[in-house]
Design an enzyme around this catalytic site. Structure first.
Site, mmCIF file in Angstrom:
data_model
loop_
_atom_site.group_PDB
_atom_site.id
_atom_site.type_symbol
_atom_site.label_atom_id
_atom_site.label_comp_id
_atom_site.label_asym_id
_atom_site.label_seq_id
_atom_site.Cartn_x
_atom_site.Cartn_y
_atom_site.Cartn_z
ATOM 1 N N CYS A 1 -21.159 -4.909 -12.285
ATOM 2 C CA CYS A 1 -22.428 -4.582 -11.465
ATOM 3 C C CYS A 1 -22.547 -3.130 -10.876
ATOM 4 C CB CYS A 1 -22.374 -5.823 -10.056
ATOM 5 S SG CYS A 1 -20.710 -6.133 -9.381
ATOM 6 N N HIS B 1 -16.813 15.669 -19.023
ATOM 7 C CA HIS B 1 -15.625 14.825 -18.472
ATOM 8 C C HIS B 1 -15.508 13.497 -19.515
ATOM 9 C CE1 HIS B 1 -18.015 11.293 -16.565
ATOM 10 N NE2 HIS B 1 -18.737 11.933 -16.733
HETATM 11 C C1 LIG Z 1 -21.245 9.549 -19.366
HETATM 12 C C2 LIG Z 1 -22.902 9.433 -20.067
HETATM 13 C C3 LIG Z 1 -23.795 10.017 -19.541
HETATM 14 C C4 LIG Z 1 -23.848 11.011 -18.184
HETATM 15 O O1 LIG Z 1 -23.075 12.001 -18.265
HETATM 16 P P1 LIG Z 1 -22.475 12.606 -16.557
HETATM 17 O O2 LIG Z 1 -21.951 13.841 -17.068
HETATM 18 O O3 LIG Z 1 -21.627 11.222 -16.171
HETATM 19 O O4 LIG Z 1 -23.732 12.584 -15.920
HETATM 20 C C5 LIG Z 1 -24.971 10.462 -20.305
HETATM 21 N N1 LIG Z 1 -24.994 9.743 -21.604
HETATM 22 C C6 LIG Z 1 -24.139 8.979 -21.984
HETATM 23 C C7 LIG Z 1 -24.146 8.348 -23.202
HETATM 24 C C8 LIG Z 1 -22.859 8.780 -21.301
HETATM 25 O O5 LIG Z 1 -21.863 8.258 -21.827
#
Ligand SMILES: *Cc1c(COP(=O)(O)O)cnc(C)c1O
Length: 382
Positions: free
Chosen positions: A321, A197
């Site tokens: 927050c 995503h």
């Molecule tokens: C968004 C993000 C995650 C988590 O990924 P999800 O698919 O939302 O669980 C982990 N590490 C970093 C650096 C991110 O930006």
């Protein structure tokens, strides 16, 4: 609306939506079953696996699909450490919570943990990682690039150190995918977490690259899916969408990357040129091409976000927050900023859909917003 929060999540690309749609409707077969309907799901999933593997220089059987980036980080860290109950691990103070909280949860279970700091630009010193290695060290987990300030770590150098010490290296490359080249052999990493995503794919699907020859413990037991490393009927539409999103990344030319980079530079120059007492946070050059992060003195990040929202501009602040507390970003604090300074943070993150006009609008509305907020602040000397 103007969406400048692409480090939080991204819109699903129309091509991705189109690729997923059949697997939410007619192509509902369980990939583990044996009839043709199921075979088509299995084949689509393997096409996605190959697209992702090709894009990062891996083999398809080194890719494990997960329920997102956080789960991939958990699989890498818990799955590795649980092989060695007396093990020690090393991570950094600016990791995403998916890594930092996972390491701390393991510490609570009795594992040993060293958290290395960063300099004011958000860089980990590889020598500090070297010095933290102990005989019982089993895993080093250092992110490829930071989601708040965009700083890119010296992963190749840390990988060299890990290799010499025969310690595995995991990197959270969720923010780097599609922004900077990511080749698992050039980087020298053993595991790498990715998420759909953040690259115009669907939410709730990610992947862990695991170098051939290593096998972490599975966290989810059940069926034999994903080489017995992630039980459960696969999220076929999500995986297909992830694969399509990666194909689009592979097709996107150098011009797209250049265009995003130049829009970001225009934002940085425009904002630092028009507003006093503002600093760019993160590394001046070793940074992601799509993230511009700032610290404004005498204002609260929350206030900036609310004012931007009135102009239909979506952005983010390290002081948000997130968990109901008003603690400032652990990343900015680790970089040595005071609580007060960290509260004035603003992150603008771009995507390939960001336009010139949108940047013009932000450069027009932001300076008066900051001035108005400062005029209301008792701390502002004026
Ligand atoms: C968004 C993000 C995650 C988590 O990924 P999800 O698919 O939302 O669980 C982990 N590490 C970093 C650096 C991110 O930006």
């Amino acid at each position: 609306m103007i969406y400048l929060d692409n480090a939080a999540t991204t819109r699903v690309a129309p091509e991705v939506f189109e690729a997923m749609a059949p697997f939410l409707q007619d192509e509902y077969g369980n990939p583990s079953s044996i009839y043709a309907l199921a075979g088509r799901s299995a084949a689509a999933m393997e096409t996605a696996r190959r697209a992702l593997a090709d894009f990062i220089g891996a083999e398809p059987d080194e890719i494990i699909f997960t329920g997102g980036g956080s789960e991939a980080d958990n699989l890498a860290i818990k799955g590795t450490m649980r092989k060695w109950p007396d093990g020690h691990m090393i991570t950094s103070a600016i990791e995403h919570h998916a890594v930092l909280h996972t390491c701390k949860a393991l510490r609570d279970e009795g594992y040993e943990l060293t958290i290395v700091g960063v300099d004011q630009s958000g860089l980990v010193d590889p020598d500090e990682v070297r010095e933290a290695i102990q005989p019982e060290t089993r895993l080093i987990s250092i992110m490829h690039s930071n989601n708040e300030v965009g700083t890119i770590q010296s992963i190749e150098e840390i990988a060299q150190i890990a290799r010499e010490a025969e310690v595995r290296l995991h990197t959270d490359a969720v923010q780097s995918l599609g922004k900077v080249p990511l080749d698992v052999d050039e980087l020298g990493v053993d595991m790498m977490a990715l998420s759909a995503h953040k690259v115009h794919g669907p939410k709730g699907v990610g992947a862990l690259y695991i170098r051939k020859g290593f096998r972490p413990e599975s966290l989810i037991h059940g069926g034999g899916q994903e080489r017995r490393l992630r039980a459960g009927t696969e999220n076929v539409p999500g995986i297909v969408g992830f694969g399509r999103a990666v194909e689009l990344l592979a097709q996107q030319g150098e011009e797209t990357a250049e265009r995003v980079r130049s829009l970001r530079d225009r934002l940085i120059q425009g904002i630092t040129g028009a507003i006093d007492e503002v600093a760019l946070s993160g590394h001046p050059t070793r940074r992601l091409p799509n993230i511009a992060s700032f610290l404004f003195r005498y204002v609260e990040g929350e206030g900036i976000l609310l004012s931007l929202d009135m102009h239909d501009i979506a952005a983010s602040s390290g002081s948000a927050c997130t968990s109901g507390s008003l603690d400032p970003s652990h990343v900015l604090l680790a970089m040595g900023y005071s609580h007060e300074a960290a509260h004035g943070s603003l992150r603008l993150s771009l995507s390939r859909y960001t336009t010139d006009e949108e940047i013009d609008t932000v450069l027009e509305v932001l300076p008066p917003i900051i001035q108005r907020l400062r005029d209301m602040s008792p701390l502002y000397p004026g």
